[in-house]
Enzyme design. Structure first.
Site, PDB file in Angstrom:
ATOM      1  N   SER A 148     -33.353 -28.010  71.571  1.00 43.76           N
ATOM      2  CA  SER A 148     -32.012 -27.798  72.145  1.00 43.76           C
ATOM      3  C   SER A 148     -31.146 -26.999  71.184  1.00 43.76           C
ATOM      4  CB  SER A 148     -31.377 -29.179  72.371  1.00 43.76           C
ATOM      5  OG  SER A 148     -29.974 -29.143  72.330  1.00 43.76           O
ATOM      6  N   TYR A 161     -27.895 -37.475  70.089  1.00 46.36           N
ATOM      7  CA  TYR A 161     -28.715 -36.437  70.730  1.00 46.36           C
ATOM      8  C   TYR A 161     -29.068 -35.344  69.718  1.00 46.36           C
ATOM      9  CZ  TYR A 161     -29.857 -32.898  74.327  1.00 46.36           C
ATOM     10  OH  TYR A 161     -30.476 -31.944  75.106  1.00 46.36           O
TER      11      TYR A 161
HETATM   12  P1  NAP Z   1     -32.287 -34.271  83.207  1.00 51.40           P
HETATM   13  O1  NAP Z   1     -31.817 -33.482  84.376  1.00 51.40           O
HETATM   14  O2  NAP Z   1     -31.447 -35.402  82.705  1.00 51.40           O
HETATM   15  O3  NAP Z   1     -33.782 -34.799  83.482  1.00 51.40           O
HETATM   16  C1  NAP Z   1     -34.398 -35.584  82.519  1.00 51.40           C
HETATM   17  C2  NAP Z   1     -35.501 -36.348  83.197  1.00 51.40           C
HETATM   18  O4  NAP Z   1     -36.114 -37.245  82.250  1.00 51.40           O
HETATM   19  C3  NAP Z   1     -34.970 -37.208  84.348  1.00 51.40           C
HETATM   20  O5  NAP Z   1     -35.874 -37.205  85.430  1.00 51.40           O
HETATM   21  C4  NAP Z   1     -34.893 -38.562  83.682  1.00 51.40           C
HETATM   22  O6  NAP Z   1     -34.898 -39.656  84.563  1.00 51.40           O
HETATM   23  C5  NAP Z   1     -36.160 -38.534  82.854  1.00 51.40           C
HETATM   24  N1  NAP Z   1     -36.171 -39.614  81.852  1.00 51.40           N
HETATM   25  C6  NAP Z   1     -35.118 -40.101  81.156  1.00 51.40           C
HETATM   26  N2  NAP Z   1     -35.511 -41.115  80.357  1.00 51.40           N
HETATM   27  C7  NAP Z   1     -36.851 -41.266  80.569  1.00 51.40           C
HETATM   28  C8  NAP Z   1     -37.838 -42.162  80.049  1.00 51.40           C
HETATM   29  N3  NAP Z   1     -37.533 -43.114  79.154  1.00 51.40           N
HETATM   30  N4  NAP Z   1     -39.115 -42.047  80.493  1.00 51.40           N
HETATM   31  C9  NAP Z   1     -39.433 -41.110  81.418  1.00 51.40           C
HETATM   32  N5  NAP Z   1     -38.553 -40.229  81.955  1.00 51.40           N
HETATM   33  C10 NAP Z   1     -37.269 -40.316  81.520  1.00 51.40           C
HETATM   34  O7  NAP Z   1     -32.491 -33.285  81.962  1.00 51.40           O
HETATM   35  P2  NAP Z   1     -32.711 -31.701  81.959  1.00 51.40           P
HETATM   36  O8  NAP Z   1     -31.405 -31.009  81.874  1.00 51.40           O
HETATM   37  O9  NAP Z   1     -33.701 -31.337  83.027  1.00 51.40           O
HETATM   38  O10 NAP Z   1     -33.400 -31.526  80.512  1.00 51.40           O
HETATM   39  C11 NAP Z   1     -34.775 -31.781  80.325  1.00 51.40           C
HETATM   40  C12 NAP Z   1     -35.026 -31.773  78.822  1.00 51.40           C
HETATM   41  O11 NAP Z   1     -34.539 -30.545  78.266  1.00 51.40           O
HETATM   42  C13 NAP Z   1     -34.294 -32.903  78.091  1.00 51.40           C
HETATM   43  O12 NAP Z   1     -35.098 -33.324  76.992  1.00 51.40           O
HETATM   44  C14 NAP Z   1     -33.033 -32.217  77.567  1.00 51.40           C
HETATM   45  O13 NAP Z   1     -32.553 -32.845  76.389  1.00 51.40           O
HETATM   46  C15 NAP Z   1     -33.555 -30.838  77.261  1.00 51.40           C
HETATM   47  N6  NAP Z   1     -32.539 -29.785  77.271  1.00 51.40           N
HETATM   48  C16 NAP Z   1     -31.733 -29.609  78.357  1.00 51.40           C
HETATM   49  C17 NAP Z   1     -30.788 -28.569  78.310  1.00 51.40           C
HETATM   50  C18 NAP Z   1     -29.841 -28.302  79.445  1.00 51.40           C
HETATM   51  O14 NAP Z   1     -28.882 -27.532  79.212  1.00 51.40           O
HETATM   52  N7  NAP Z   1     -30.029 -28.880  80.607  1.00 51.40           N
HETATM   53  C19 NAP Z   1     -30.718 -27.731  77.197  1.00 51.40           C
HETATM   54  C20 NAP Z   1     -31.548 -27.980  76.108  1.00 51.40           C
HETATM   55  C21 NAP Z   1     -32.482 -28.992  76.160  1.00 51.40           C
HETATM   56  P3  NAP Z   1     -33.472 -40.398  84.824  1.00 51.40           P
HETATM   57  O15 NAP Z   1     -32.850 -39.659  85.929  1.00 51.40           O
HETATM   58  O16 NAP Z   1     -33.791 -41.807  85.150  1.00 51.40           O
HETATM   59  O17 NAP Z   1     -32.666 -40.280  83.536  1.00 51.40           O
HETATM   60  C1  GCO Z   2     -23.940 -31.033  75.511  1.00 53.71           C
HETATM   61  C2  GCO Z   2     -25.080 -30.532  76.358  1.00 53.71           C
HETATM   62  C3  GCO Z   2     -26.138 -29.867  75.496  1.00 53.71           C
HETATM   63  C4  GCO Z   2     -27.281 -29.409  76.360  1.00 53.71           C
HETATM   64  C5  GCO Z   2     -28.355 -28.764  75.555  1.00 53.71           C
HETATM   65  C6  GCO Z   2     -27.870 -27.538  74.843  1.00 53.71           C
HETATM   66  O1  GCO Z   2     -23.373 -32.083  75.832  1.00 53.71           O
HETATM   67  O2  GCO Z   2     -23.616 -30.323  74.541  1.00 53.71           O
HETATM   68  O3  GCO Z   2     -25.646 -31.587  77.116  1.00 53.71           O
HETATM   69  O4  GCO Z   2     -26.568 -30.750  74.515  1.00 53.71           O
HETATM   70  O5  GCO Z   2     -27.858 -30.461  77.020  1.00 53.71           O
HETATM   71  O6  GCO Z   2     -28.984 -29.655  74.702  1.00 53.71           O
HETATM   72  O7  GCO Z   2     -28.986 -26.880  74.299  1.00 53.71           O
END
Ligand code: NAP
Ligand code: GCO
Length: 289
Positions: A148, A161
């Protein structure tokens, strides 16, 4: 010498994307299926697995899905052995499952801190630990972690986080160091700010219909002046899972629209009217905040 695109094929591979009922995990799974992989996924509760199965069915993608909490080693080990029996041993692991809790650190409970560390850092450890033995035997494997912007930068309210995602960057490097000799590559995707349920609270339309202050902030920090879309990440996800990246190991590849290269402009100078039609209501899905 075949066509260079053959190097990006995942034909015949078994890919496990954790937490892939929606969000980025679903996008990765779609891309992997198109590249020829067999998809297996888990989520934390049956209703989410069912939601995911419905979604994959609509997309015409055959998948294996089951409940598995990535913080529970017994469930993780059982998931991996069930997949090995029903689909085949896992060739590609994407440690995608993650949560975030946005709370000022001095107000954050130890329980909330531990919940984030458990899912975002211990979960990837447990899942990688479960799949590596078979990868060692096959002398082949791909592990891709979800890093991230917070693997590099801090910001208010996301201490747990950021600590987890910073640790995940080093876990990526350590798996590379320890298992590269078995032809196992462990890299990470470092998305910028992507429009998914996890970031929905940061983009929510204000009561007066205006853009959320954080939305304006991110657009002023992003050269493209937009949030990432899940499809923006699919090409990189396939690349890191394919033979095309066999000599890349221990790297975090940032896919952030340029945020990490740009000092940003004054948010007040951003012409918000250009983005009025992009402003979203809160989605109906549960969001960890
Ligand atoms: P999201 O929409 O919150 O989806 C995360 C998924 O993981 C959900 O289906 C969630 O289920 C599931 N999950 C949570 N806890 C779990 C557990 N203990 N065991 C199994 N599954 C679990 O997140 P996203 O935005 O798609 O992001 C996916 C990944 O990329 C995450 O690791 C996030 O930190 C990372 N990321 C996201 C962004 C962004 O901007 N979106 C940027 C950088 C990195 P629930 O609905 O029950 O929580
Ligand atoms: C926040 C956001 C970010 C994104 C992502 C950025 O609250 O700043 O959730 O952390 O999820 O990780 O790369």
């Amino acid at each position: 010498m075949g066509n260079i695109l053959d190097k990006f094929s995942l034909e015949g591979k078994v890919a496990w994307i954790t937490g892939a009922s929606y969000g980025l995990g679903l996008a990765y799974a779609k891309a992997y299926a198109e590249a020829g992989a067999k998809i297996v996924f888990n989520d934390i509760k049956q209703e989410l697995v069912d939601r995911g199965l419905e979604e994959y069915k609509k997309l015409g993608i055959e998948v294996y899905g089951a409940v598995c909490d990535v913080t529970n080693e017994e469930q993780v080990q059982k998931f991996v052995s069930d997949v090995k029996e029903k689909v085949g041993s896992i060739d590609i692991l994407v440690n995608n499952a993650g949560i975030i809790k946005r709370i000022p650190m001095h107000e954050m409970s130890a329980a909330d801190w531990n919940a984030v560390i458990n899912v975002d850092l211990t979960g990837p450890f447990l899942c990688a630990k479960a799949v590596i033995p078979d990868m060692m035997e096959k002398k082949s494997g791909k592990i891709i972690n979800a890093c991230s912007m917070m693997s590099e930068f801090g910001r208010e309210t996301v201490s747990a986080y950021a600590a987890a995602k910073g640790g995940l960057k080093m876990l990526t490097r350590n798996i590379c160091s320890e298992y590269g000799q078995y032809n196992i590559q462990c890299n990470a995707i470092g998305p910028g700010y992507i429009a998914t349920p996890q970031t929905a609270p940061l983009r929510a339309k204000q009561a007066d219909g205006s853009m959320a202050p954080f939305d304006r902030f991110i657009r002023s920090k992003t050269p493209a002046q937009r949030w990432g879309r899940t499809e923006d990440l699919m090409g990189l996800a396939v690349f890191l899972a394919s033979p095309a990246s066999d000599f890349i190991n221990g790297q975090v590849v940032y896919i952030d629209g340029g945020i990490s290269a740009y000092i940003g402009q004054d948010p007040n100078n951003l012409d918000a009217s250009k983005f009025q039609d992009e402003i979203e209501e809160q989605p109906d899905i549960k969001v960890n905040d």
